[in-house]
Each structure stands twice: as C-alpha cells, then as structure tokens.
Design a protein around this motif. Structure first.
Motif, PDB file in Angstrom:
ATOM      1  N   GLU A 134       6.273 -17.540  21.901  1.00 59.58           N
ATOM      2  CA  GLU A 134       6.793 -18.200  23.089  1.00 59.58           C
ATOM      3  C   GLU A 134       8.241 -18.629  22.867  1.00 59.58           C
ATOM      4  N   LEU A 135       9.131 -18.186  23.748  1.00 60.56           N
ATOM      5  CA  LEU A 135      10.535 -18.572  23.626  1.00 60.56           C
ATOM      6  C   LEU A 135      10.694 -20.088  23.709  1.00 60.56           C
ATOM      7  N   SER A 136       9.907 -20.699  24.577  1.00 61.58           N
ATOM      8  CA  SER A 136      10.041 -22.142  24.790  1.00 61.58           C
ATOM      9  C   SER A 136       9.705 -22.951  23.548  1.00 61.58           C
ATOM     10  N   ASP A 157      16.973 -29.130  31.371  1.00 64.30           N
ATOM     11  CA  ASP A 157      15.848 -28.843  32.246  1.00 64.30           C
ATOM     12  C   ASP A 157      15.888 -27.387  32.701  1.00 64.30           C
ATOM     13  N   LEU A 158      17.093 -26.891  33.016  1.00 67.88           N
ATOM     14  CA  LEU A 158      17.234 -25.496  33.450  1.00 67.88           C
ATOM     15  C   LEU A 158      16.920 -24.536  32.311  1.00 67.88           C
ATOM     16  N   LEU A 159      17.346 -24.866  31.094  1.00 68.51           N
ATOM     17  CA  LEU A 159      17.032 -24.024  29.943  1.00 68.51           C
ATOM     18  C   LEU A 159      15.529 -23.930  29.742  1.00 68.51           C
ATOM     19  N   THR A 160      14.862 -25.073  29.768  1.00 71.23           N
ATOM     20  CA  THR A 160      13.406 -25.091  29.575  1.00 71.23           C
ATOM     21  C   THR A 160      12.708 -24.242  30.630  1.00 71.23           C
ATOM     22  N   HIS A 161      13.145 -24.370  31.862  1.00 74.54           N
ATOM     23  CA  HIS A 161      12.536 -23.580  32.940  1.00 74.54           C
ATOM     24  C   HIS A 161      12.795 -22.092  32.745  1.00 74.54           C
ATOM     25  N   ALA A 162      14.016 -21.738  32.324  1.00 71.02           N
ATOM     26  CA  ALA A 162      14.349 -20.330  32.093  1.00 71.02           C
ATOM     27  C   ALA A 162      13.471 -19.727  31.004  1.00 71.02           C
ATOM     28  N   LEU A 163      13.294 -20.441  29.906  1.00 69.70           N
ATOM     29  CA  LEU A 163      12.477 -19.941  28.801  1.00 69.70           C
ATOM     30  C   LEU A 163      11.030 -19.725  29.233  1.00 69.70           C
ATOM     31  N   LYS A 164      10.494 -20.673  29.974  1.00 72.39           N
ATOM     32  CA  LYS A 164       9.112 -20.531  30.445  1.00 72.39           C
ATOM     33  C   LYS A 164       8.972 -19.365  31.410  1.00 72.39           C
ATOM     34  N   SER A 165       9.971 -19.185  32.269  1.00 70.96           N
ATOM     35  CA  SER A 165       9.923 -18.071  33.224  1.00 70.96           C
ATOM     36  C   SER A 165       9.983 -16.725  32.506  1.00 70.96           C
ATOM     37  N   ILE A 166      10.830 -16.620  31.490  1.00 71.00           N
ATOM     38  CA  ILE A 166      10.934 -15.380  30.716  1.00 71.00           C
ATOM     39  C   ILE A 166       9.643 -15.125  29.946  1.00 71.00           C
ATOM     40  N   GLU A 170       6.793 -15.628  30.876  1.00 74.97           N
ATOM     41  CA  GLU A 170       5.781 -15.115  31.801  1.00 74.97           C
ATOM     42  C   GLU A 170       6.028 -13.673  32.215  1.00 74.97           C
ATOM     43  N   CYS A 171       7.189 -13.118  31.831  1.00 73.15           N
ATOM     44  CA  CYS A 171       7.479 -11.718  32.151  1.00 73.15           C
ATOM     45  C   CYS A 171       6.603 -10.792  31.302  1.00 73.15           C
ATOM     46  N   HIS A 172       6.409  -9.575  31.795  1.00 72.81           N
ATOM     47  CA  HIS A 172       5.520  -8.632  31.106  1.00 72.81           C
ATOM     48  C   HIS A 172       6.259  -7.718  30.137  1.00 72.81           C
ATOM     49  N   LEU A 219      19.282 -11.499  22.618  1.00 75.81           N
ATOM     50  CA  LEU A 219      18.615 -10.987  21.425  1.00 75.81           C
ATOM     51  C   LEU A 219      17.243 -11.627  21.243  1.00 75.81           C
ATOM     52  N   LEU A 220      17.158 -12.910  21.496  1.00 68.60           N
ATOM     53  CA  LEU A 220      15.861 -13.586  21.402  1.00 68.60           C
ATOM     54  C   LEU A 220      14.886 -13.024  22.425  1.00 68.60           C
ATOM     55  N   VAL A 221      15.385 -12.759  23.621  1.00 75.20           N
ATOM     56  CA  VAL A 221      14.533 -12.160  24.651  1.00 75.20           C
ATOM     57  C   VAL A 221      14.071 -10.776  24.199  1.00 75.20           C
ATOM     58  N   TYR A 222      15.001 -10.004  23.615  1.00 80.49           N
ATOM     59  CA  TYR A 222      14.647  -8.661  23.119  1.00 80.49           C
ATOM     60  C   TYR A 222      13.569  -8.741  22.037  1.00 80.49           C
ATOM     61  N   ARG A 223      13.742  -9.674  21.116  1.00 77.47           N
ATOM     62  CA  ARG A 223      12.779  -9.804  20.012  1.00 77.47           C
ATOM     63  C   ARG A 223      11.404 -10.210  20.523  1.00 77.47           C
ATOM     64  N   LYS A 224      11.369 -10.968  21.600  1.00 80.41           N
ATOM     65  CA  LYS A 224      10.071 -11.352  22.151  1.00 80.41           C
ATOM     66  C   LYS A 224       9.294 -10.113  22.613  1.00 80.41           C
ATOM     67  N   PHE A 225      10.035  -9.162  23.210  1.00 77.07           N
ATOM     68  CA  PHE A 225       9.357  -7.983  23.773  1.00 77.07           C
ATOM     69  C   PHE A 225       9.550  -6.741  22.905  1.00 77.07           C
ATOM     70  N   ASP A 226      10.032  -6.888  21.669  1.00 74.95           N
ATOM     71  CA  ASP A 226      10.263  -5.739  20.786  1.00 74.95           C
ATOM     72  C   ASP A 226       8.966  -4.998  20.545  1.00 74.95           C
TER      73      ASP A 226
END
Length: 372
Positions: free
Chosen positions: A296-298, A319-328, A330-332, A363-370
């Motif tokens: 989980e990014l968050s 608050d916006l960062l936290t929301h962005a991480l949670k939204s990402i 939830e992506c597939h 890069l963190l987003v990429y690593r989550k879905f690598d």
C-alpha cells in the motif's frame, strides 16, 4: 464570493455521505469516541468540523451549568472543580449512530461551503463571534480550520483590528484576493470526499432556486489533564505541517517558473504523462536501495518522502497527498494509476513532470504495479 447553489443537492449529498460513513463504522461498533472521529473519514476537514460542533455543544453545556441562579459559580473552588469535571467530560466523548449522523451531515455541508466559498464561510465565523471577542474566538477555533486557513489565520493577534467586526470582514475579503492564487484547488479539496461518495460540483452550482448563505450554523493520545478539545492543536493528519509561504515570495516564484518541458514522459499530444514511456524508463534504470514491488502506497512512504511530496507536489496539503495515495492504491494497474494522476494532479497542481519529486513519486507508483 457567493454562489447560486442547489440546496437540495447539498442536503441530499450530505445525508447520503453521513449514511455511508455511519453504516460502515457502526456495522461493528456501538459508539464512536473523539479519537476515532479525528480519523473517521479521509477528509480531515469533515472530521474536524464534527469535533468543532462537539466543542460548541461542550461550551453550551458549561454555560447552562453556570446560568443556574442558586449556586455561586464564581467561587474559586467551584470554578476549579467545574473545570476539572468539564475536562474529564470532554475526554469521554461517546456518540451513537443516531446522534453522529446529523453531526456529519452538518460537517459535510460546512466543508463544501468552505472549499467553494472561503470568504463567505470565514465571514460567517466572524459574525458568530461574541461581541468584543473576535480575536479570542478565532484563536480558539483556528485548530478546526483545515482548508483555506490562510484566508483567516493572518487576522489572529493582528495589531490594530481591535473589536471592529466590519474591519475583520473587509480584511478577510481583501486577504482572499491576495492569497487566492496560492490556495488549494477546490476540486482537489472536494475530491477528498470522493472516497465515500463522489461530489458533483456542477450539480451543486447548477440551480438558481436558492442561495445558501455561508452563515448557516455549522454544526496524540488522550491526556489525563486539560480538555480533549485543547489537544486539537497537536493533531495533524500526518507529521507534516503545512509550510507557511509569504504571498509575495510565492507570486515571485511562480512568475519565475518556466513551463514544464515536453519530454518522452508525456503523451504524444501533450495531454499528460505517458504510461508506456514511464514503464520503459523505469524498467531499464537501476535504483539502488529499492526493494522491488511495494504494498500500500499510503503505508509505504518514508518520512522524508512524505515531507517532500507534501511540500513539492501537493501544495503543502498533507490531506491531498493521503487522498492521492489511497486513490492510487485502489487502481488495478499502472496505466489506470497514471490516468488518475493525469486527471487529478498533473495540470491541477502544475507538476513539472521531469523534476525529481515527480519522478520519485511516479517510481513508487510503478513499483507498486511492477510485474502487472
């Protein structure tokens, strides 16, 4: 600024929002405590407006006790005992579902008004302040203002304002004009409500049936001393506190910024980040110290990363960062995540996509879905 808004939509949205939150929380619990309210939803402002209303009710209870004509509440011993009792009471917040629902509904409505009309909201707060005690009122309630707080915070302890309510009202309007360009986007603030129920800003402003004035009434671990409400100054959605930036410095910095370069990280039509180009880039580069796929990014950011992303990418709003991480989270897949980043953040927050903070975030987003 006053908007012609759809009151029916606002009330229905707030009711639906409160119902979803309460159904989820009370599915396994009978009541909620003050500490749980602070983290009840992903919208910090909604949570703190619920606490603000409880604070007002707590104060009303104290005034009701003092209004009894048969006892001397001016006696020092009585005053000390009453203060201790009220502090203990504040640390024993215990709200059941039927009583929490209207608190959340009011908090949601007030948060939406604050996001879309900060001048109207903060002027309504001035109107509610006791005569001759505007500064004291703002100082006491500042800890509950999480959105657009710069519009009003500069007035606290400001020399020369005295007790003139009209001067305060004019100052809020003038200050808003000065800091408007550096305030968070209303779309991003309202997006934090979307984890519960998507908010339709067009529907909210669509009708001219009724104008709702912003003056509509709003509704760390606990210590063993002092009141629960005194602790709100210490509570932050993360360990990062929003950085204060002088308006003149911010404007000057923005004027010096050059447009973000169009590179291979962007799509061919310049509409946003190119997911395939990013995957190719990150797949061929070496990143010492990286452990591969993350969860989980968050929950995965280091303290220094959270500070950098909050400051550099999310306009100082954790608050916006936290929301962005949670939204990402939830992506597939990576492509869907990049679509979300393009739609909500790249243009809205004026990201320069080739800068180090943006690239590290991606890069963190990429690593989550690598390995997808």
């Amino acid at each position: 600024m006053t908007y012609q808004i759809n009151s029916n939509y606002l009330e229905k949205y707030a009711s639906d929002y409160a119902g979803i939150v309460c159904d989820g929380y009370f599915s396994s619990k009978q009541y909620i405590t003050g500490q749980d309210i602070i983290k009840l939803t992903s919208s910090t402002q909604v949570n703190f407006f619920v606490i603000k209303r409880l604070f007002e009710l707590w104060q009303e209870e104290l005034e009701n006790l003092k209004s009894n004509p048969y006892f001397d509440y001016r006696d020092i011993a009585v005053h000390e005992a009453l203060t201790q009792f009220m502090n203990v009471l504040s640390r024993r917040i215990k709200v059941e579902k039927e009583h929490l629902m209207p608190l959340i509904e009011s908090a949601v409505q007030q948060a939406i008004i604050l996001a879309t009309d900060p001048v109207g909201y903060y002027q309504s707060e001035i109107e509610k302040a006791p005569v001759g005690k505007i500064n004291e009122y703002l100082k006491e309630n500042k800890k509950y203002y999480k959105w657009h707080d710069r519009v009003v915070s500069f007035l606290i302890d400001k020399a020369g304002f005295g007790h003139d309510k009209g001067e305060y009202l004019r100052a809020i309007s003038a200050n808003y004009q000065a800091v408007n360009d550096s305030l968070e986007s209303e779309n991003l603030l309202l997006a934090t409500l979307g984890d519960v129920k998507a908010f339709n800003l067009d529907a909210y402003r669509q009708s001219d049936e009724q104008v709702i004035p912003a003056s509509q009434p709003s509704t760390k671990e606990p210590s063993t001393e002092g009141s629960f409400f005194d602790q709100m100054d210490e509570v932050q959605p993360t360990s990062i506190q929003k950085e204060e930036v002088k308006v003149e410095e911010r404007v000057e910095a923005e004027l010096k910024e050059s447009p973000a370069p169009v590179t291979s990280s962007f799509s061919s039509n310049g509409s946003g980040l190119n997911a395939n180009a990013l995957k190719s880039k990150f797949a061929t580069e070496s990143y010492p110290g990286m452990k591969g796929v993350i969860g989980e990014l968050s929950d995965s950011l280091a303290i220094n990363q959270r500070f950098m992303f909050t400051k550099e990418l999310f306009d100082g709003n954790s608050d916006l960062l936290t929301h962005a991480l949670k939204s990402i989270d939830e992506c597939h897949n990576f492509n869907e995540a990049i679509q979300l980043v393009n739609a909500r953040y790249v243009n809205e927050l004026h990201w320069e996509t080739e800068t180090e903070p943006v690239q590290e975030f991606l890069l963190l987003v990429y690593r989550k879905f690598d390995g997808e």
